[in-house]
Design an enzyme around this catalytic site. Structure first.
Site, short mmCIF file in Angstrom:
data_model
loop_
_atom_site.label_atom_id
_atom_site.label_comp_id
_atom_site.label_asym_id
_atom_site.label_seq_id
_atom_site.Cartn_x
_atom_site.Cartn_y
_atom_site.Cartn_z
N GLU A 144 0.74 -1.24 0.03
CA GLU A 144 -0.09 0.11 -0.06
C GLU A 144 0.98 1.35 -0.02
OE1 GLU A 144 -3.58 0.23 2.23
OE2 GLU A 144 -2.79 1.96 3.29
N PRO A 175 -0.55 9.01 -1.38
CA PRO A 175 -0.35 10.26 -2.25
C PRO A 175 0.85 11.14 -1.52
CG PRO A 175 -2.51 9.92 -2.50
CD PRO A 175 -2.12 9.12 -1.41
#
Length: 596
Positions: A21, A24
Site C-alpha cells: 500500500e 499520495p
C-alpha cells in the site's frame, strides 16, 4: 483483472500472495520518489498494490493520476481506495468512470476519516453515509465490473473503541462484525484489515468472521515500525492495541532510528510467520512509501529473492484490463516502455501472438509526456550527461561509459541502469561507441537458454528462450555507407536506417516483420514477444531523434551554447540504424564493426 481472482488462483497453486500500500505524497518530488521506489517493489511481482484516498478527498485528483500510472506504466494490478468523505455522488461517479477508462478493476470502498478539523464523520448533502452505501452504489451502477474490497477491523472500528479502556465493548465488537458481513453480502469480495500488533487478536477476528458466514479471503494488514514517533502517532490515531512486550522492547531504543527500523522488520517478520503458519496465505504491507522494510520482511520470509526477479515476458505486461491480450511489441521502445504505453493507449486492439501489420493501429502523436523526466532522474541525468562537449569524441565517450556501466542513466532510457543481459556484450558495445556508433538499444544472441536464466530468462519455468543479436544506434552517413557496403558480405544481417528528415535506407521490405525473441514452453505455442518492423521504426524515429534536443540538450543551462549546438548538429545529420543478425547460432553481429 480482479484481485480476488488473482488471490484465489494463487491459493489453488499453493502460493502466498503479498501486496503493498502507498499514499499520495504532498510534493511533485515526493511523487517521483514514490514511483522510483514503486518501480523496485513492483519488480518482485506483488499480487496488487493500492493507493489511498486522502482524508476528506484532499488528494482525489492526485490519487486518480497515481492509480492510472500504477496500472498502466508500472504495470501492476492496482486497487484504488475510494471514500465517502466530502464526496457527492457525482464526484464518486467521476472517480469510478475515470479508473474504469484507465483499465482499473479494483476498488477499496471506505467511509473515510472525518475532514481535517472535525472529530466525527458527517454525511454531506448529495453524498453517501458509509462504506456499505458505497459498496451498494458501486454494484448498482457497475454491476460486476469492479472487484470491491472492504476494510475489516480486528479490534473493531476506532469509532466503537472506548477511550478509557482502549477496547470495544462485546456489543460494539459484535456490531462491527455484523456490519462487515453486510458489506460482504452487498458485494464486497475481499477484506483487508486495519493494522494490528497482536497476532492472536487477528486470529480471533478471523475465526469470528468465519463463524458468522464471512467466507471470502481476509487479508491481514501489516505495518512495519519504521520510526518510534510515527508508530505512536499511527497506533494512537487507529486506537491500536500495543502489547506490553512490544512496548518493553521499543522503549529502550526509541531514540535510535536504525535500531527501531531493524526491530520493526524483525517484529513484522515474526508476525507474518505466525500468520502463514496459521494457514493464511495473503499478506498486505503498509509501506508508508518506504521500500526497504517491506522488501526486507518478504526476503526474511523467503517470498522474494533480489537475484531472482521473474519476468512473464521480456517487457512488463500492463495490468490494464483492456490490454490483457498484448504479448508482442516492437523492440524500439525496449528502454522506454512508459512512452510506448502512452503512445498506444488509444489502440482498440493489441497484437496477440504475432505482430502482423503494424500500420493498422494508430500510434499516438508525440507529446510533452514522452520527454518528461522525473526530477530525481533529471538530477542524475544532469550530473552524468550535462557535461561540456567540445567534440563528437566527447559524445562517443558518454555512450561508451554508459555501456560499460560507468553511468547509471541515459536520455534514451526510462529504466534505471542497464539490463542484466547487457553485461554479456558490454565491452563490445563500449568499443563500437568509441568508433562513432552511438548505441541506444541492444541484445545479445541467445540460443536455447533455460527460461529461468537470471540474465535473459522470461516466461516461467520449464521453457527455453532464444533471441537474435540486435543493435540500434546513431551514426554518420559516411559510417552508414561503409556499414552497408560491408554488410553485403554478411548475408545474415538485415538493417533499417533513417535520418531525421525521413530518408530511408534498408535491405528489408517496407512491410517485413522480424521476430527478435521467442520462447518455447510446455503445452504452449511458440511465443514471440519482441519484433522489429519498418512501420513502427518510422514512428519511433521521431521520438528517438527528438531526445537529442528535448532529452539531452535541455539539460544544459542556456549559456552552454556550444554543447547544445553540437547535439543539435548530431540530431540533424546522423542516421538512426536498426541492425539484426538473423543467425542466432553462428552469427557475429560485432564482427562487421571490427572492419570499420
Amino acid at each position: 483483472m480482479k484481485i480476488i481472482d488473482k488471490i484465489k488462483a494463487a491459493q489453488e497453486q499453493g502460493k502466498v500472495s503479498f501486496s503493498f500500500e502507498f499514499f499520495p505524497p504532498r510534493t511533485e518530488d515526493g511523487v517521483e520518489n514514490l514511483f522510483d521506489k514503486m518501480e523496485r517493489m513492483v519488480a518482485f511481482n506483488p499480487t496488487f498494490c493500492d493507493i489511498t484516498w486522502g482524508a476528506g478527498g484532499t488528494t482525489a485528483d492526485l490519487t486518480l493520476d497515481i492509480a492510472n500510472r500504477m496500472q498502466n506504466m508500472m504495470a501492476v494490478e492496482t486497487m484504488m481506495h475510494l471514500t465517502c468523505t466530502n464526496m457527492p455522488v457525482d464526484k464518486i461517479d467521476h472517480a469510478l468512470a475515470t479508473i474504469k477508462d484507465n483499465g482499473i478493476q479494483n476498488v477499496l470502498a471506505l467511509r473515510g476519516d472525518p475532514p481535517k478539523g472535525q472529530d466525527k464523520f458527517v454525511q454531506i448533502e448529495g453524498g453517501l453515509g458509509c462504506a456499505l452505501d458505497l459498496v451498494q452504489y458501486i454494484r448498482s451502477k457497475y454491476d460486476d465490473y469492479f472487484g470491491i474490497a472492504v476494510a475489516g477491523y480486528p479490534e473493531a472500528h476506532p469509532d466503537v473503541i472506548q477511550l478509557e479502556t482502549g477496547l470495544a465493548t462485546p456489543e460494539g465488537y459484535q456490531g462491527d462484525l455484523q456490519y462487515l458481513k453486510k458489506k460482504i453480502d452487498a458485494g464486497g469480495e475481499l477484506v483487508v484489515t486495519q493494522l494490528f500488533y497482536d497476532v492472536d487478536t487477528f486470529f480471533k477476528f478471523l475465526d469470528d468472521c468465519r463463524q458468522i458466514g464471512i467466507t471470502c479471503p481476509i487479508v491481514p494488514g501489516i505495518m512495519p515500525i519504521n520510526n518510534y514517533n510515527g508508530f505512536k502517532r499511527m497506533t494512537g490515531f487507529c486506537k491500536t492495541k500495543i502489547p506490553a512486550e512490544l512496548s518493553a522492547s521499543l522503549e529502550p531504543i526509541k531514540d535510535n532510528e536504525e535500531a527501531v527500523r531493524s526491530f520493526g522488520v524483525h517484529l513484522a517478520t515474526e508476525m507474518c510467520k505466525k500468520i502463514l503458519a496459521h494457514g493464511v496465505t495473503t499478506l498486505h504491507l503498509y509501506t508508508l512509501n518506504m521500500d526497504k522494510s517491506a522488501v526486507a520482511i518478504l526476503m526474511n520470509l523467503g517470498l522474494i529473492e533480489e537475484s531472482k526477479i521473474s519476468r512473464s515476458l521480456p517487457w512488463r505486461r500492463p495490468a490494464n484490463v483492456f490490454r490483457t491480450k498484448e504479448d508482442v511489441r516492437p523492440v524500439f521502445w525496449a528502454n522506454r516502455p512508459k512512452s510506448y504505453v502512452s503512445r498506444t493507449l488509444g489502440w482498440d486492439e493489441f497484437p496477440h501472438g504475432r505482430w502482423g501489420d503494424s500500420r493498422s493501429p494508430s500510434y499516438g502523436a508525440l507529446s510533452d509526456y514522452q520527454f518528461m523526466r522525473p526530477r530525481v532522474r533529471s538530477k542524475k541525468l544532469q550530473a552524468e550527461w550535462a557535461v561540456p562537449l567540445k567534440s563528437i569524441e566527447d559524445i562517443q565517450e558518454r555512450f561508451s561509459k554508459l555501456c560499460l556501466g560507468e553511468l547509471k542513466s541515459s536520455p534514451w532510457s526510462e529504466l534505471e541502469g542497464l539490463q542484466p543481459e547487457t553485461k554479456i556484450i558490454d565491452e563490445q558495445l563500449g568499443s563500437i561507441n568509441l568508433k562513432g556508433f552511438l548505441t541506444i538499444n541492444s541484445q545479445p544472441a541467445v540460443n536455447g537458454e533455460k527460461s529461468d536464466s537470471p540474465t535473459v530468462g522470461w516466461g516461467g519455468p520449464g521453457g527455453y528462450v532464444y533471441q537474435k543479436a540486435y543493435l540500434e544506434f546513431f551514426c554518420t552517413q559516411e559510417k552508414l555507407n561503409t556499414l552497408v557496403e560491408k554488410a553485403k558480405r554478411y548475408p545474415s544481417l538485415t538493417y533499417m536506417a533513417v535520418n531525421k528528415s525521413g530518408v530511408w535506407i534498408s535491405n528489408v521490405g517496407t512491410t517485413a516483420v522480424n521476430a527478435l525473441t521467442w520462447g518455447v514452453f510446455p503445452a504452449k505455442e511458440i511465443v514471440q514477444p519482441t519484433v522489429a518492423d519498418p512501420a513502427s521504426f518510422l514512428v519511433w524515429k521521431d521520438e528517438a531523434f527528438e531526445i537529442w534536443s528535448r532529452g539531452w540538450a535541455q539539460l544544459y543551462p542556456e549559456e552552454e551554447v556550444s554543447s547544445k549546438n553540437l547535439l543539435h548538429e548530431v540530431q540533424g545529420s546522423y542516421y538512426l540504424v536498426s541492425l539484426v543478425d538473423n543467425d542466432h547460432i553462428h552469427g557475429d553481429l560485432f564482427g562487421i564493426f571490427k572492419e570499420l
